[in-house]
Scaffold this active site. Structure first.
Site, mmCIF file in Angstrom:
data_model
loop_
_atom_site.group_PDB
_atom_site.id
_atom_site.type_symbol
_atom_site.label_atom_id
_atom_site.label_comp_id
_atom_site.label_asym_id
_atom_site.label_seq_id
_atom_site.Cartn_x
_atom_site.Cartn_y
_atom_site.Cartn_z
ATOM 1 N N GLU A 122 0.818 -1.223 0.000
ATOM 2 C CA GLU A 122 0.000 0.000 0.000
ATOM 3 C C GLU A 122 0.855 1.277 0.000
ATOM 4 O O GLU A 122 0.312 2.377 0.072
ATOM 5 C CB GLU A 122 -0.962 -0.023 1.196
ATOM 6 C CG GLU A 122 -2.022 -1.110 1.045
ATOM 7 C CD GLU A 122 -2.939 -1.256 2.256
ATOM 8 O OE1 GLU A 122 -2.588 -0.748 3.332
ATOM 9 O OE2 GLU A 122 -3.998 -1.901 2.114
ATOM 10 N N LYS A 168 5.767 -1.873 1.887
ATOM 11 C CA LYS A 168 5.086 -2.114 3.166
ATOM 12 C C LYS A 168 5.026 -3.605 3.507
ATOM 13 O O LYS A 168 5.247 -4.018 4.635
ATOM 14 C CB LYS A 168 3.669 -1.543 3.089
ATOM 15 C CG LYS A 168 2.879 -1.683 4.377
ATOM 16 C CD LYS A 168 1.462 -1.115 4.217
ATOM 17 C CE LYS A 168 0.661 -1.235 5.504
ATOM 18 N NZ LYS A 168 -0.739 -0.902 5.333
ATOM 19 N N GLN A 169 4.666 -4.406 2.509
ATOM 20 C CA GLN A 169 4.460 -5.838 2.776
ATOM 21 C C GLN A 169 4.649 -6.605 1.474
ATOM 22 O O GLN A 169 4.669 -6.011 0.405
ATOM 23 C CB GLN A 169 3.057 -6.063 3.316
ATOM 24 C CG GLN A 169 1.943 -5.793 2.329
ATOM 25 C CD GLN A 169 0.603 -5.559 3.009
ATOM 26 O OE1 GLN A 169 0.257 -4.428 3.319
ATOM 27 N NE2 GLN A 169 -0.147 -6.625 3.229
#
Ligand code: BGC
Length: 767
Positions: A487, A599-600
């Site tokens: 994100e 972020k991930q």
């Protein structure tokens, strides 16, 4: 990070009371049973900072949306789980003075969450004055055996005085959500009364008419003998209580038992609600606290028998993984297909208690491997039940056909309003399709696929068909303007993960249709009829599959996170000064979006989901490129990295990533546990052990294990059900041992085929 909890293999223990940590502990020590749950609030008065939280699964409120800049397509209302009647409350007065933990001197404070038997216990000594000391011991649980029942035992022993005790045992339904958008109360009065030693409060939501009826009985004992004292009833709007007077005699223990039934009109006819509560309460009172507690221990024994993980030689890791398994079992038990798993479960209000793609991407594997098929199947049925709303959602956003599942939901409607996520994080549709594949591949059971799954797959495929666009001069299909799982980049073009999961959904849907056509021709005719599926559509899907564009960086031999990723200033997280981390708390959004920091798991999420499609070299190239740029600022991130690191043989990295997920809440790693625990990422921790260190994969319906044991552990073991087999897997430094308690299974261990007959055990040395 400031660990203050004592390490213990079966319990979470806090050995002193620190008001600054109180809200963190309220989250960590939460209890639940799938039907209801609550934060570890104190029974007696606490005037310090606290988030009083009691939640009933599936009871929600459509709160009016609040946004700065309205965009068409945003939901006008969005659902949030409701903070509900507080049924544990006790006001204790000693010689007229109230016991308020925030005001009196407290010593010997110990709080324990007993995970083995599923109860919360608290012991402390309180001095109202130097010459007025009492020992308190409070135990409570929400029953895993009888979902509508909760019970409290609260003991008071004065050790240096005789005095007067007044007890007010109450139900308070006048509760407000801390996350209410307009500071509104969502509950209104329906009925309340108090009589003899019972009190009752029914509250109703202002919209949707959810009703919660709470009925409680309070009993007072001294040194094991029931006191025949009459109670003074008290009632006011949304509130009812019973008040007792008793003598406090030095050295003698007064025990307050409080039994509560919490029933809702989700499960019972509205007109029979009170009766249902009465029946449940009568049954509980007849059993009594001790028997209820024994039943609780028995129910938890069964849960542990199915899902425990043992780690030898690392107490901290052992406690961490049990805590995660405990919370997952507290949050969802698969009994009710209308329910799902909110990122905070019953431990807080953040994220509105709603369903995210977390369920399909992270939680499903845990329930698949540790419960009967029905539990996991109900998670899929939940999405099938929401298919109509997902089609409405697609239509609302201007699509002519297909289903677009919401990013966040309670009842199938979108409950999120940030355009870059609500409208752009479309990859979630792929996770829902992938869950159908995962379930079918794991269980070998095609019933969901045939009855419901195919419909979901076709509608999601239709969405992808419309969402891609054909770029004529390049002769390819692209997906523009999306947010991938990362994100920290919005409105990007051709997020590799999104393009791949979209195309994969089309491939899988076509495969499923082919399967139904050849194996169940009659059903095929029925489905193509009711779905009005045209050959033109499936031909288009094939074309999209063949001409989907995937951004790649040829020299580096990696998939590109999105078209322009290489234009960014690329650097590793460890080149940043620590003061910048976490970047989401220290940087402007603009700076985050322009940076290369991830972020991930994004590309790596794709390599994890579609693991069987990629060779080890491809996984290594991508892992080596992306992991150093990943800040793991979503709790969902480290587990995927840990699993891939295991596969790549990166033992240290795998362990480092595992540690970030395993004790996230126990050590308050992200400094946000006071909002609630990260329930959905806890399933990721389970995956790190079973799929990561255990190397468990199901490839084309066949089970594989390729274990890797961290240096820090002596051994670890876990249990999984796989089709008819019940496997107990033990890995130590030398070998892997698998015992099978049920039907025969064929498995591959380190690529070697073994047949596990029932009752048989095999050991294979590590390579
Ligand atoms: C993550 C999402 C996730 C959500 C709820 C966000 O921080 O980026 O992937 O669905 O949290 O857990």
């Amino acid at each position: 990070m400031n660990p203050y909890l004592k390490e213990n293999s079966w319990s979470i223990i806090e050995e002193s009371f620190d008001p600054k940590k109180h809200e963190i502990s309220e989250s960590v020590f939460s209890i639940g049973n799938g039907h209801m749950g609550q934060r570890a609030n104190f029974e007696e008065t606490y005037s310090g900072k606290s988030l009083q939280g009691s939640y009933m699964a599936g009871v929600y409120y459509p709160d009016k949306t609040r946004v700065g800049w309205w965009k068409n397509g945003y939901p006008e209302y969005f659902a949030k789980v409701l903070n509900s009647t507080n049924w544990i409350g006790l006001r204790i007065y000693i010689d007229g003075e109230e016991l308020d933990i925030n005001k009196v001197k407290i010593t010997n404070f110990v709080r324990e969450l007993n995970m083995r038997e599923g109860f919360l216990k608290r012991k402390f000594t309180a001095y109202l004055h130097e010459d007025k000391g009492i020992d308190i011991e409070a135990v409570r649980f929400v029953s895993a055996a009888d979902k509508e029942i909760g019970a409290v035992s609260y003991q008071i022993t004065p050790f240096n005085f005789n005095g007067n005790l007044e007890i007010c045992s109450y139900l308070d339904g006048d509760i407000k959500n801390t996350d209410a958008n307009y500071d509104e109360k969502f509950w209104e009065e329906a009925a309340q009364n108090a009589f003899a030693n019972r009190a009752h409060v029914t509250v109703r939501t202002k919209k949707l008419n959810f009703q919660l009826c709470s009925l409680m009985e309070t009993q007072i004992y001294r040194d094991g003998e029931k006191l025949r004292i009459s109670a003074v009833p008290e009632e006011s709007s949304k509130y009812a209580a019973v008040n007792f007077h008793a003598d406090l005699i030095q050295g003698k223990t007064v025990t307050i038992y409080k039994y509560a039934a919490n029933v809702t009109n989700r499960d019972h006819e509205e007109s029979l609600l009170y009766q249902a509560a009465e029946e449940a309460l009568d049954k509980a009172v007849t059993k009594g606290f001790n028997l209820l507690k024994e039943e609780q221990a028995e129910a938890w024994k069964k849960k542990w028998n199915d899902s425990d993980i043992v780690i030898d030689g690392d107490l901290s890791a052992q406690q961490g993984i049990r805590f995660n398994i405990f919370q997952l079992n507290q949050t969802y038990n698969g009994e009710d297909a209308r329910l799902n798993i909110g990122p905070k479960g019953f431990t807080g209000e953040k994220y509105g208690g709603s369903t995210y793609w977390d369920t399909e991407a992270y939680c499903l594997p845990f329930y698949l491997a540790t419960s009967d098929n029905q539990t996991a199947r109900n998670l899929l049925v939940y999405r099938h039940n929401h298919l109509g709303k997902a089609k409405e959602n697609a239509a609302k956003l201007g699509f002519e056909k297909g289903a677009f599942y919401p990013m966040v939901t309670m009842n199938g409607e979108e409950s999120h309003n940030e355009w870059e996520i609500t409208f752009e994080e479309i990859h979630r549709n792929g996770a829902i399709a992938h869950a159908i594949y995962n379930f079918t591949n794991y269980t070998g059971n095609t019933s969901y696929l045939l009855d419901k799954g195919v419909e979901v797959l076709v509608e999601i495929s239709r969405f992808w068909e419309e969402r891609v666009n054909f770029v004529t001069d390049k002769g390819v299909y692209m997906i523009l303007g999306v947010t991938g799982p990362n994100e920290y980049e919005n409105n990007v073009n051709n997020n590799w993960y999104t393009n791949r999961i979209a195309s994969w959904t089309l491939e899988y849907t076509l495969e499923v249709l082919e399967f139904i056509k050849s194996e169940h021709p009659q059903l095929y005719r029925e489905w193509t009829g009711s779905l009005a599926l045209k050959e033109k559509e499936t031909e288009k899907w094939k074309d999209i599959i063949n001409r989907m564009y995937y951004p790649i960086e040829e020299k580096k031999e990696i998939f590109l996170q999105q078209d322009n990723f290489m234009d960014k200033e690329l650097m590793h997280v460890n080149e940043l000064d620590q003061k910048h981390l976490p970047i989401n708390q220290n940087w402007s959004w603009d700076r985050i979006l322009r940076s290369c920091f991830i972020k991930q798991a994004d590309v790596l999420q794709g390599l994890h989901f579609l693991n069987h499609e990629f060779d080890i070299y491809t996984k290594k190239r991508n892992f080596d490129f992306y992991e150093p740029m990943t800040v793991h600022e979503s709790s969902l991130s480290p587990c995927v990295h840990s699993i891939l690191a295991c596969e790549l043989g990166y033992k240290e990295k795998a362990y480092e990533m595992y540690l970030r997920t395993a004790r996230l809440d126990l050590d308050n790693y992200n400094n946000d546990t006071e909002d609630g625990c990260h329930i959905t990422s806890m399933a990721g921790t389970w995956m790190s052990v079973v799929q990561g260190f255990g190397g468990m994969k199901v490839i084309k319906g066949v089970l594989h294990f390729n274990p890797l044991i961290p240096d820090q552990w002596d051994a670890f073991s876990f249990k999984v059900v796989f089709r008819g087999a019940r496997l107990f897997v033990h890995v130590d430094k030398e070998q892997i041992t698998i015992a099978n308690e049920a039907d025969a299974a064929e498995v591959f261990v380190n690529s070697e085929k073994v047949v596990l007959e029932p009752g048989r055990k095999i050991s294979i040395s590590h390579r």
